[in-house]
Design an enzyme around this catalytic site. Structure first.
Site, mmCIF file in Angstrom:
data_model
loop_
_atom_site.group_PDB
_atom_site.id
_atom_site.type_symbol
_atom_site.label_atom_id
_atom_site.label_comp_id
_atom_site.label_asym_id
_atom_site.label_seq_id
_atom_site.Cartn_x
_atom_site.Cartn_y
_atom_site.Cartn_z
ATOM 1 N N GLU A 119 0.835 -1.194 0.000
ATOM 2 C CA GLU A 119 0.000 0.000 0.000
ATOM 3 C C GLU A 119 0.875 1.251 0.000
ATOM 4 O OE1 GLU A 119 -3.897 -1.915 2.234
ATOM 5 O OE2 GLU A 119 -2.650 -0.510 3.342
ATOM 6 N N HIS A 241 -8.788 10.068 3.886
ATOM 7 C CA HIS A 241 -8.524 9.002 2.923
ATOM 8 C C HIS A 241 -8.791 9.566 1.529
ATOM 9 C CE1 HIS A 241 -8.534 5.206 0.825
ATOM 10 N NE2 HIS A 241 -8.103 4.618 1.921
ATOM 11 N N ARG A 287 -0.895 9.098 2.031
ATOM 12 C CA ARG A 287 -2.268 9.555 1.875
ATOM 13 C C ARG A 287 -2.423 11.078 1.909
ATOM 14 N NH1 ARG A 287 -5.302 5.063 5.700
ATOM 15 N NH2 ARG A 287 -5.262 3.375 4.182
ATOM 16 N N HIS A 348 -10.906 10.264 7.643
ATOM 17 C CA HIS A 348 -10.744 8.822 7.770
ATOM 18 C C HIS A 348 -10.159 8.359 9.097
ATOM 19 C CE1 HIS A 348 -10.209 4.717 6.470
ATOM 20 N NE2 HIS A 348 -8.901 4.776 6.568
ATOM 21 N N ARG A 383 -0.498 8.865 9.295
ATOM 22 C CA ARG A 383 -0.455 7.419 9.517
ATOM 23 C C ARG A 383 -0.087 6.676 8.238
ATOM 24 N NH1 ARG A 383 -4.327 3.098 8.912
ATOM 25 N NH2 ARG A 383 -5.789 4.605 8.052
#
Length: 543
Positions: A119, A241, A287, A348, A383
């Site tokens: 990811e 997100h 992100r 998110h 994060r």
């Protein structure tokens, strides 16, 4: 008379963190796990991506640590990062041992092994997953285990109102001794006595108008801990997100990051890509970068959404890797094997929270915080994908071990008075709650969202001050309800986010402000102290 409960350990929240802790304590003590909805009501159930950890032999703790530190934009606590990642394999092995059905694949040597995906922000394939519904698999497995355990009592439809500390009742030394809890079926406030209380109540993304989170992500644990006297940190870092499904009927449906990890491309309405001009990692940038890029293009072109395209991959590949996303999009008339998915950013993940140590201990003895409501130092200013479920399990295991060590310490019982609502009446003005709820979430989205400015933050500060007064008056005069408690908590969390954002005079990670677009050379967490901060007078044991 409302019921009074007595447990050794009270866990507020039924997600991965709370259930992991309960299952690791249940052979020693009697544990209650509270959920304000059904047991699957938390965010864990909806997590799609997976659990990041050092599992593959070609991966290393150092590489995962480095990726986490890079994503955190300099603000991660390296000791916390190392602690979490060094315990990643043990934690994932524990989940496997509980029976979580992670996805496997056929290896070249003919053996089966767990499939690992990659990811954004990760340098290796290290995310173990259960297709594209990892949270659902973890949640269902742990709930089944908890329901089967004689020492765990799972209690649904109970909403914690406030923590009870011995200090509030005039008993020293101070410690947490339980909580006042609203029974959503009877509308009565009940008393839960406990020697140890664990907040595992999730994040606060419902403070924003557009969010990928469930309705219950209203920052209850953070607000309760703050009111009880705990410090909070880094509340300005709210992760948006990049890719939530944009459709009038699709409420809060997340399009997993793994789609970009497996080759999905972000495109404008004309079919052109835009991520290469923002970051050399393109679609696999962290992100915050991807969300800001999408926000920039939407504002630049005046468009409602951008598009995530995985249709260039074989249909069988898409169906096997993303069956849930495929089915959900298809229900809205979007065939992701043939066409791109319309997406927008949405709030998110709450990177800040209640300050804790590596055992999950807060500033108040016998009160713990684990999972998204806590601030461990792992996430820094942003994060890294799939580190959140890992943090839930690692810190739940650590807190369980710490509580076990303390079980032999005798504690003097403290009588807790029943909740007193003799001076309040039923409300006939619930429209005020609905109006304030909507107004709060809208100005937080407009003024304290992906891109901020000093002027926007000042506007938000003005509005939250007025809302505080209205909510305080309502809370003081009328019987409490689910909506009122959540609005009360959201207003506290909104205030903490605004205050934190105003303190940080730079842009870093998830906090981007037009007035201070550069990052400072100094690295500091934003720590807020609850002393002299009382937007609400305590209402227990009497008004």
């Amino acid at each position: 008379m409302p019921h009074a409960y007595h447990f050794d350990v009270l866990v507020i929240g039924s997600g991965a963190a709370g259930l992991t802790l309960a299952l690791n304590l249940a052979s020693h003590v009697k544990v209650a796990v509270l959920s304000k909805g059904e047991l699957v009501a938390g965010s864990t159930y909806w997590a799609q991506g997976g659990v990041a950890g050092v599992i593959d032999k070609t991966d290393t703790v150092e590489a995962h640590v480095s990726d986490t530190l890079n994503a955190g934009a300099g603000l991660c606590n390296e000791d916390a990062v190392r602690f979490t990642i060094e315990h990643s394999k043990t934690s994932i092995d524990w989940l496997i041992g509980q029976g979580v059905p992670f996805t496997k694949e056929q290896m070249a040597n003919g053996h089966e092994d767990y499939h690992l995906t990659k990811e954004g922000g990760h340098s290796h394939r290290r995310v173990i997953h259960a297709a594209d519904a990892t949270g659902q698999a973890i949640s269902q497995t742990l709930i089944e285990r908890a329901l089967a355990h004689p020492n765990i009592e799972t209690i649904s439809n109970k909403l914690a109102v406030d923590l009870i500390t011995s200090e509030k009742l005039g008993v020293q030394p101070n410690r947490c001794i339980g909580a006042y809890v609203l029974n959503l079926e009877t509308d009565q406030v009940e008393v839960f006595h406990a020697n140890h209380v664990v907040l595992a109540s999730g994040g606060a993304s419902k403070v924003y108008l557009y969010t990928s989170n469930v309705d219950g992500a209203t920052g209850d644990g953070i607000a309760m801990a703050w009111r009880a006297g705990c410090r909070v940190a880094n509340m300005e870092f709210n992760q948006f997100h990049p890719t939530c499904l944009f459709h009038p009927q699709a409420k809060s449906f997340l399009i997993t990051e793994a789609i970009r990890g497996e080759g999905g491309l972000l495109k404008l309405p004309d079919g052109s890509r835009f991520m290469p001009k923002f970051d050399q990692r393109e679609e696999l940038a962290p992100r915050d970068i991807v969300a800001r890029a999408i926000d920039h293009e939407m504002k630049r072109l005046g468009i409602d959404c951008v598009y995530l395209d995985i249709s260039h991959k074989p249909k069988d590949f898409i169906l096997s890797h993303f069956p849930n996303v495929y089915q959900r999009c298809l229900s809205y008339g979007i065939d992701i094997t043939q066409e791109p998915i319309p997406v927008v950013p949405a709030a998110h993940y709450t990177c800040g929270g209640i300050m804790v140590d590596t055992a999950g201990r807060t500033d108040i003895p016998n009160l713990y915080a684990i999972g998204e409501c806590s601030f461990t130092g792992l996430h820094g200013a942003n994060r890294l994908a799939s580190n959140s479920l890992l943090e839930c399990v690692v810190y739940a295991l650590a807190s369980a071990e710490d509580i076990k060590k303390r079980l032999s310490t005798p504690l003097t019982p403290v009588d807790i008075p029943a909740w007193d609502e003799s001076q309040v009446t039923d409300s006939d003005e619930d429209v005020i709650i609905a109006h304030n709820w909507d107004e709060l979430r809208r100005f937080m989205w407009d003024y304290v969202g992906i891109v901020r400015s000093t002027k926007r933050l000042m506007r938000a500060r003005h509005r939250i001050n007025l809302l505080h007064q209205e909510i305080y008056e309502f809370y003081s005069n009328y019987k409490i309800s689910n909506d009122l408690i959540e609005l009360r908590n959201l207003s506290v969390v909104a205030d903490l986010i605004i205050s934190s954002a105003m303190v940080r005079k730079e842009s870093r990670g998830l906090h981007y402000t037009l007035d201070y677009p550069e990052s400072l050379n100094t690295l500091e967490d934003t720590i807020l102290y609850p002393n002299n901060y009382h937007p609400y007078a305590d209402r227990e044991p009497s008004h």
